[in-house]
Motif scaffolding. Structure first.
Motif, PDB file in Angstrom:
ATOM      1  N   LEU A 140     114.948  63.011  26.634  1.00  0.00           N
ATOM      2  CA  LEU A 140     115.004  64.306  25.132  1.00  0.00           C
ATOM      3  C   LEU A 140     115.389  65.842  26.396  1.00  0.00           C
ATOM      4  N   LEU A 141     113.932  65.865  27.140  1.00  0.00           N
ATOM      5  CA  LEU A 141     114.468  67.287  27.674  1.00  0.00           C
ATOM      6  C   LEU A 141     114.795  66.854  28.563  1.00  0.00           C
ATOM      7  N   ILE A 142     115.495  66.274  29.621  1.00  0.00           N
ATOM      8  CA  ILE A 142     116.911  65.859  29.918  1.00  0.00           C
ATOM      9  C   ILE A 142     118.205  65.988  29.601  1.00  0.00           C
ATOM     10  N   TYR A 143     118.659  65.507  28.152  1.00  0.00           N
ATOM     11  CA  TYR A 143     119.753  65.246  27.925  1.00  0.00           C
ATOM     12  C   TYR A 143     119.816  66.182  27.712  1.00  0.00           C
ATOM     13  N   PHE A 144     119.179  67.183  26.799  1.00  0.00           N
ATOM     14  CA  PHE A 144     119.499  68.441  26.492  1.00  0.00           C
ATOM     15  C   PHE A 144     119.483  69.508  27.023  1.00  0.00           C
ATOM     16  N   ILE A 145     119.212  69.716  28.798  1.00  0.00           N
ATOM     17  CA  ILE A 145     119.689  69.990  29.915  1.00  0.00           C
ATOM     18  C   ILE A 145     121.228  69.575  29.972  1.00  0.00           C
ATOM     19  N   ILE A 180     122.739  74.295  20.738  1.00  0.00           N
ATOM     20  CA  ILE A 180     122.265  73.278  21.382  1.00  0.00           C
ATOM     21  C   ILE A 180     120.938  73.530  21.122  1.00  0.00           C
ATOM     22  N   MET A 181     120.622  74.856  22.091  1.00  0.00           N
ATOM     23  CA  MET A 181     119.015  75.515  22.614  1.00  0.00           C
ATOM     24  C   MET A 181     118.223  75.869  21.250  1.00  0.00           C
ATOM     25  N   MET A 182     118.614  76.199  20.408  1.00  0.00           N
ATOM     26  CA  MET A 182     118.027  76.299  18.609  1.00  0.00           C
ATOM     27  C   MET A 182     118.126  74.812  18.307  1.00  0.00           C
ATOM     28  N   CYS A 183     118.758  74.165  18.446  1.00  0.00           N
ATOM     29  CA  CYS A 183     118.767  72.829  17.928  1.00  0.00           C
ATOM     30  C   CYS A 183     117.204  72.343  18.418  1.00  0.00           C
ATOM     31  N   PHE A 184     117.430  72.225  19.570  1.00  0.00           N
ATOM     32  CA  PHE A 184     116.243  71.451  20.473  1.00  0.00           C
ATOM     33  C   PHE A 184     114.969  72.205  20.558  1.00  0.00           C
ATOM     34  N   LEU A 185     114.917  73.520  19.841  1.00  0.00           N
ATOM     35  CA  LEU A 185     114.165  74.369  19.273  1.00  0.00           C
ATOM     36  C   LEU A 185     113.389  73.549  17.968  1.00  0.00           C
ATOM     37  N   LEU A 186     114.333  73.440  17.511  1.00  0.00           N
ATOM     38  CA  LEU A 186     113.566  72.906  15.977  1.00  0.00           C
ATOM     39  C   LEU A 186     113.684  71.312  16.172  1.00  0.00           C
TER      40      LEU A 186
END
Length: 506
Positions: A272-277, A293-299
């Motif tokens: 999940l972390l790698i994919y968001f990066i 995208i960063m906001m989506c990751f946080l939520l």
């Protein structure tokens, strides 16, 4: 007088007409899923003499977690298939077919080998990967990003999910009591068949008509970014699954569900972390899209806290109802799985209230932010486990005597109110924040948070038993502490997060 387009756009309680058809399609699909979900751990942990598989509880709970977690995890791939090959509508259609075949396979387990039970679970997982992501994205296409009806629309859609979830355990609970496990499983299959037919012959024509009246073209029925390599990748994945299933069936490889759950949980976090990066730095996104995208990751990370509590319903709460709850009322024993209907019926009762509230507050520019709603949801989940803590303490103090069902009722009420503040709002947030070319994948990543929660819940749920009664209070209080800690941390960082969200929307 309203023209045809205006009427179609407000035909269903002030919402677009296709929302009604999507509502009922989701209702029957959820009827099928929640018809079998509460039976799984009870069936697998029941002794063979009682028609079950005779598995130990930790293993059975881990399988339930793997099943539920895989359903949400595979939605990432399902979203990618929709975005790059099939489009949203065809993905829902093919997913429906796979799930219907999965329910048929589970029903065949009554006459054939256990292979058909596990193979049916695999087919349901694969079908759900296509169905769940895409039908939600289609709902999002009915509204533009600034439409104040958006959150309310998702709340109404979510009510359809919970109507199906409420009715299904009532049917399966009655049928398994007098006719055995497999009749209960068969009821779920009927629901999926109805969902398949309804989407193809009722929902799709309404979507086509609605799309024809729109000023801007909707991409619900075609891939957003077609890729010629997509079919080859899909067929390679199918071949891989076939090989693994064959090796397991032939006993060439052996799978330990508990160990697999632990490794899969850790692996998902890393991936999940790698994919968001990748999405942020390598997907050719604009600066504004990167912030979205960063906001989506946080939520999504925040949501994991909540799902790890909610997804204990088919394991921890289900077993608590069976082992520690007084279920006799007027000489009649309430079926264990009926308690699984409490969460959805509370959703049905309170979803319209909150849908009305969000709409009213939105018109006055007083609607709480996504972050505020998430904080409330996590705190309410913490309260739910505090109630379970006192219930388990009462059992110990009374020498193992069964407790009133009201403990479960109020615990699930708090959990449900928390769900209403997070789940439909989270779905709306993902479809609103996600860049258009990534919306299917972002929705799949949102489902990943549920996958993580399901896996964690599966690892916890198997420890609820009469043999581990003394450990129950600590189990529940640890869940409560983690949830409250998450809510406090989120509250502390609320202002900088909201500032970041405001910047990303400008």
């Amino acid at each position: 007088m309203k023209n045809s387009h205006e009427q179609d756009n407000t035909a269903f309680f002030g919402h677009p007409k296709p929302l009604k058809d999507l509502f009922f399609t989701e209702f029957w699909e959820r009827f099928s899923y929640y018809g079998i979900r509460p039976l799984l751990i009870l069936y697998m942990s029941a002794l063979s003499i009682n028609g079950g598989l005779g598995l130990d509880r930790p293993t059975a709970a881990a399988i339930v977690g793997l099943f539920a977690g895989s359903i949400y995890l595979i939605t990432i791939f399902g979203g990618w298939i929709a975005d790059n090959w099939l489009g949203q509508a065809r993905s829902v259609w093919y997913g429906s077919i796979l799930m219907a075949l999965g329910h048929l396979s589970i029903a065949l387990n009554a006459w054939f080998d256990q292979f058909f039970f596990y193979f049916g679970l695999v087919l349901i997982v694969l079908g759900s990967g296509l169905f769940k992501t895409c039908i939600t994205v289609i709902v999002g296409t009915l509204y533009n990003a600034q439409d104040t009806r958006r959150d309310a629309g998702f709340s109404i859609f979510y009510m359809g999910i919970n109507l199906g979830a409420f009715i299904a355990p009532l049917f399966t609970g009655l049928f398994i009591e007098n006719n055995g496990w497999h009749i209960g499983f068969g009821i779920g299959g009927i629901g999926m068949l109805i969902a398949l037919i309804f989407f193809r012959f009722t929902c799709t024509p309404q979507l086509v008509k609605f799309n024809e009246n729109q000023a801007t073209e909707s991409a619900w029925n075609k891939p957003v970014t077609p890729k010629k390599s997509a079919p080859k990748i899909v067929f390679a994945f199918i071949l891989f699954c076939t090989i693994i299933i064959s090796l397991v069936t032939l006993n060439i490889i052996t799978i330990n569900p508990i160990i697999l759950s632990k490794y899969l949980t850790a692996s998902i976090c890393i991936v999940l972390l790698i994919y968001f990066i990748y999405l942020i730095f390598l997907a050719n996104s604009t600066p504004n899209e990167k912030k979205q995208i960063m906001m989506c990751f946080l939520l999504i990370i925040i949501a994991v806290f909540f799902w790890s509590s909610l997804e204990q319903q088919p394991t921890s709460f289900n077993l608590f109802a069976q082992d520690f709850t007084q279920r006799y009322v007027g000489g009649y024993e309430i079926p264990t799985v009926w308690f699984q209907s409490l969460n959805p019926i509370f959703m049905v009762l309170f979803a319209p209230v909150l849908a009305w509230l969000w709409t009213k507050l939105g018109k006055s520019n007083l609607n709480p932010s996504y972050i505020t709603k998430f904080i409330i949801s996590i705190a309410l989940a913490g309260c739910s486990f505090i109630i379970m803590y006192f219930a388990s303490q009462r059992i110990i103090l009374n020498g193992g005597a069964l407790v009133s069902p009201l403990w479960l009722v109020f615990s699930l009420l708090f959990l449900t109110l928390g769900e209403l503040c997070l789940s439909p709002i989270g779905l709306s947030a993902m479809t609103k924040l996600a860049p258009t070319q990534l919306r299917g994948q972002i929705m799949g990543l949102w489902m990943t948070s549920i996958a993580l929660g399901s896996l964690i819940a599966g690892l916890i749920g198997g420890h609820v038993s009469a043999e581990s009664l003394q450990e129950l209070p600590m189990l529940f209080i640890q869940c409560a502490i983690i949830l409250f800690a998450g809510a406090i941390i989120l509250f502390i960082f609320k202002k900088p997060i909201l500032k970041f969200l405001t910047t990303s929307n400008n």
